[in-house]
Design a protein around this motif. Structure first.
Motif, PDB file in Angstrom:
ATOM      1  N   GLU A   1      21.763 -42.769  13.770  1.00 53.47           N
ATOM      2  CA  GLU A   1      22.974 -43.463  13.329  1.00 53.47           C
ATOM      3  C   GLU A   1      24.058 -42.490  12.873  1.00 53.47           C
ATOM      4  N   LYS A   2      23.635 -41.332  12.344  1.00 54.64           N
ATOM      5  CA  LYS A   2      24.630 -40.358  11.883  1.00 54.64           C
ATOM      6  C   LYS A   2      25.521 -39.891  13.020  1.00 54.64           C
ATOM      7  N   ARG A   3      24.908 -39.731  14.208  1.00 62.02           N
ATOM      8  CA  ARG A   3      25.710 -39.253  15.338  1.00 62.02           C
ATOM      9  C   ARG A   3      26.809 -40.254  15.692  1.00 62.02           C
ATOM     10  N   VAL A   4      26.535 -41.529  15.508  1.00 55.31           N
ATOM     11  CA  VAL A   4      27.527 -42.552  15.845  1.00 55.31           C
ATOM     12  C   VAL A   4      28.495 -42.780  14.669  1.00 55.31           C
ATOM     13  N   LEU A   5      27.901 -42.955  13.484  1.00 62.80           N
ATOM     14  CA  LEU A   5      28.726 -43.314  12.333  1.00 62.80           C
ATOM     15  C   LEU A   5      29.551 -42.146  11.776  1.00 62.80           C
ATOM     16  N   GLY A   6      29.162 -40.905  12.068  1.00 63.69           N
ATOM     17  CA  GLY A   6      29.891 -39.758  11.543  1.00 63.69           C
ATOM     18  C   GLY A   6      31.348 -39.772  11.965  1.00 63.69           C
TER      19      GLY A   6
ATOM     20  N   LEU B   1      30.980 -44.656   0.710  1.00 59.11           N
ATOM     21  CA  LEU B   1      30.499 -44.704   2.094  1.00 59.11           C
ATOM     22  C   LEU B   1      29.859 -43.377   2.507  1.00 59.11           C
ATOM     23  N   PHE B   2      30.444 -42.269   2.073  1.00 57.03           N
ATOM     24  CA  PHE B   2      29.849 -40.979   2.416  1.00 57.03           C
ATOM     25  C   PHE B   2      28.514 -40.779   1.705  1.00 57.03           C
ATOM     26  N   ASP B   3      28.396 -41.312   0.485  1.00 59.38           N
ATOM     27  CA  ASP B   3      27.097 -41.252  -0.189  1.00 59.38           C
ATOM     28  C   ASP B   3      26.067 -42.097   0.551  1.00 59.38           C
ATOM     29  N   GLU B   4      26.496 -43.237   1.030  1.00 56.82           N
ATOM     30  CA  GLU B   4      25.596 -44.119   1.797  1.00 56.82           C
ATOM     31  C   GLU B   4      25.232 -43.491   3.140  1.00 56.82           C
ATOM     32  N   PHE B   5      26.173 -42.734   3.720  1.00 55.66           N
ATOM     33  CA  PHE B   5      25.961 -42.097   5.017  1.00 55.66           C
ATOM     34  C   PHE B   5      24.805 -41.091   4.967  1.00 55.66           C
ATOM     35  N   LYS B   6      24.584 -40.485   3.813  1.00 54.44           N
ATOM     36  CA  LYS B   6      23.514 -39.496   3.686  1.00 54.44           C
ATOM     37  C   LYS B   6      22.134 -40.105   3.908  1.00 54.44           C
TER      38      LYS B   6
END
Length: 345
Positions: free
Chosen positions: A52-57, A41-46
């Motif tokens: 979306e990063k601000r929300v999903l982080g 999931l962290f690899d996908e988050f990149k």
């Protein structure tokens, strides 16, 4: 969507109730391992957009924290023994208990042999299983060319012509040498222990086995004393009525020497495979201690005489319990060992 995956995994973590420590470890590997879901999931988050990063982080960090806390809780439960307990277990039921073991048949017979000779005043002496040439051979009057020194009979650890050979002892006679070297007559002792010989393993032979040797040194000890001592042992071990005979033999450390037979305890002397149809079974070797052996140990052979004997515990046990295969003693077959649970310990 990444958010949908997190929601799905969150529900899975919340519902996770392991039944074993193995399931707990599988959970750790699945979610927290180096190739686990959180790592993916962290690899996908990149790759998601900055918006979306601000929300999903925060969501992803909370999800990771949830997985770590869940793992820690179930791990501590199993370590304390609280997890996976059957709530329907009836604690008032009696326990199953532990199955009682028993002594090994060789231990039983060794103890019986020791107790018989203790009645005659014999003490118990022990020595090392790794011996030098002097105590295992030379002091016992073994010539340099004697076959027992060859590799096919002895397990040599180190062959050194200068400092002497080191080997696994081939008999417990080495203990007799140590006793006579370090003490003064009279000596009256038996030496039980394990010995080693380089032989092919079969139903009748093994590369290691157990012996009990005896030594009596004092003034005016005679062959008649030896015969009466061994006759008493046979009557105590196998019962009154057991016949005994002595046959002339040769051993480097005794002179005169003899082998002692008893009437076969299995067929009663009528003839069977154990006694090879003769009605007699050889159980030990014996003789008067050679004067050279006494002198090698610093004992005046003009003043003292003595006798010695040696028997294999396996042979004595075979006759007592009618065991036909020596290999059973060292194979740890529970079916064989359980047969001796009724024996007195």
């Amino acid at each position: 969507m990444m958010q949908d995956k997190i929601n799905q995994y969150t529900a899975e973590i919340s519902a996770f109730e392991p039944r074993s420590a193995a399931e707990t470890e599988a959970f750790r590997i699945k979610f927290l391992g180096t190739k686990g879901i959180i790592k993916d999931l962290f690899d996908e988050f990149k790759a998601v957009s900055p918006e979306e990063k601000r929300v999903l982080g925060k969501v992803l960090n909370d999800f990771k924290k949830l997985a770590e806390e869940k793992y820690q809780i179930v791990k501590e439960q199993f370590e304390s023994g609280d997890a996976g307990a059957d709530q329907n277990l009836d604690l008032s039921l009696p326990g199953e208990g532990f199955e009682l073991g028993s002594r090994h048949p060789l231990s039983l017979v060794r103890r019986e042999i020791v107790e018989i000779f203790k009645k005659l005043g014999f003490t118990v002496a022990e020595g090392p299983e790794i011996e030098d040439d002097w105590h295992n051979f030379s002091a016992l009057n073994f010539p340099e060319e004697h076959p027992a020194r060859d590799m096919q009979d002895t397990f040599f650890i180190n062959k050194d012509a200068v400092n002497g050979d080191i080997a696994l002892r081939t008999h417990t006679s080495s203990v007799q040498v140590r006793m006579m070297e370090n003490g003064k007559p009279p000596f009256r002792a038996i030496m039980p222990g394990r010995v080693y010989r380089n032989e092919a393993i079969s139903a009748r032979a093994h590369c290691f086995f157990h012996q009990v040797e005896g030594l009596y040194v004092d003034e005016n000890v005679s062959f008649a004393d030896l015969k009466q001592t061994l006759f008493y042992f046979v009557q105590e071990m196998y019962g009154e009525g057991t016949k005994v005979r002595f046959r002339p033999s040769y051993f480097p450390f005794t002179e005169p020497s003899a082998e002692m037979d008893i009437s076969c305890t299995i067929c009663g002397g009528t003839g069977c495979p154990m006694c090879k149809g003769s009605g007699w079974v050889e159980i030990l070797g014996c003789g008067m201690v050679d004067p050279n052996v006494l002198e090698n140990c610093g004992i005046d052979s003009q003043k003292y005489t003595g006798f010695a004997f040696g028997m294999g515990i396996e042979r004595i046990t075979n006759l007592k319990y009618e065991i036909k295969d020596l290999r059973l003693f060292s194979e740890n077959d529970v079916r064989f060992l359980k047969q001796f649970q009724s024996e007195v310990i």
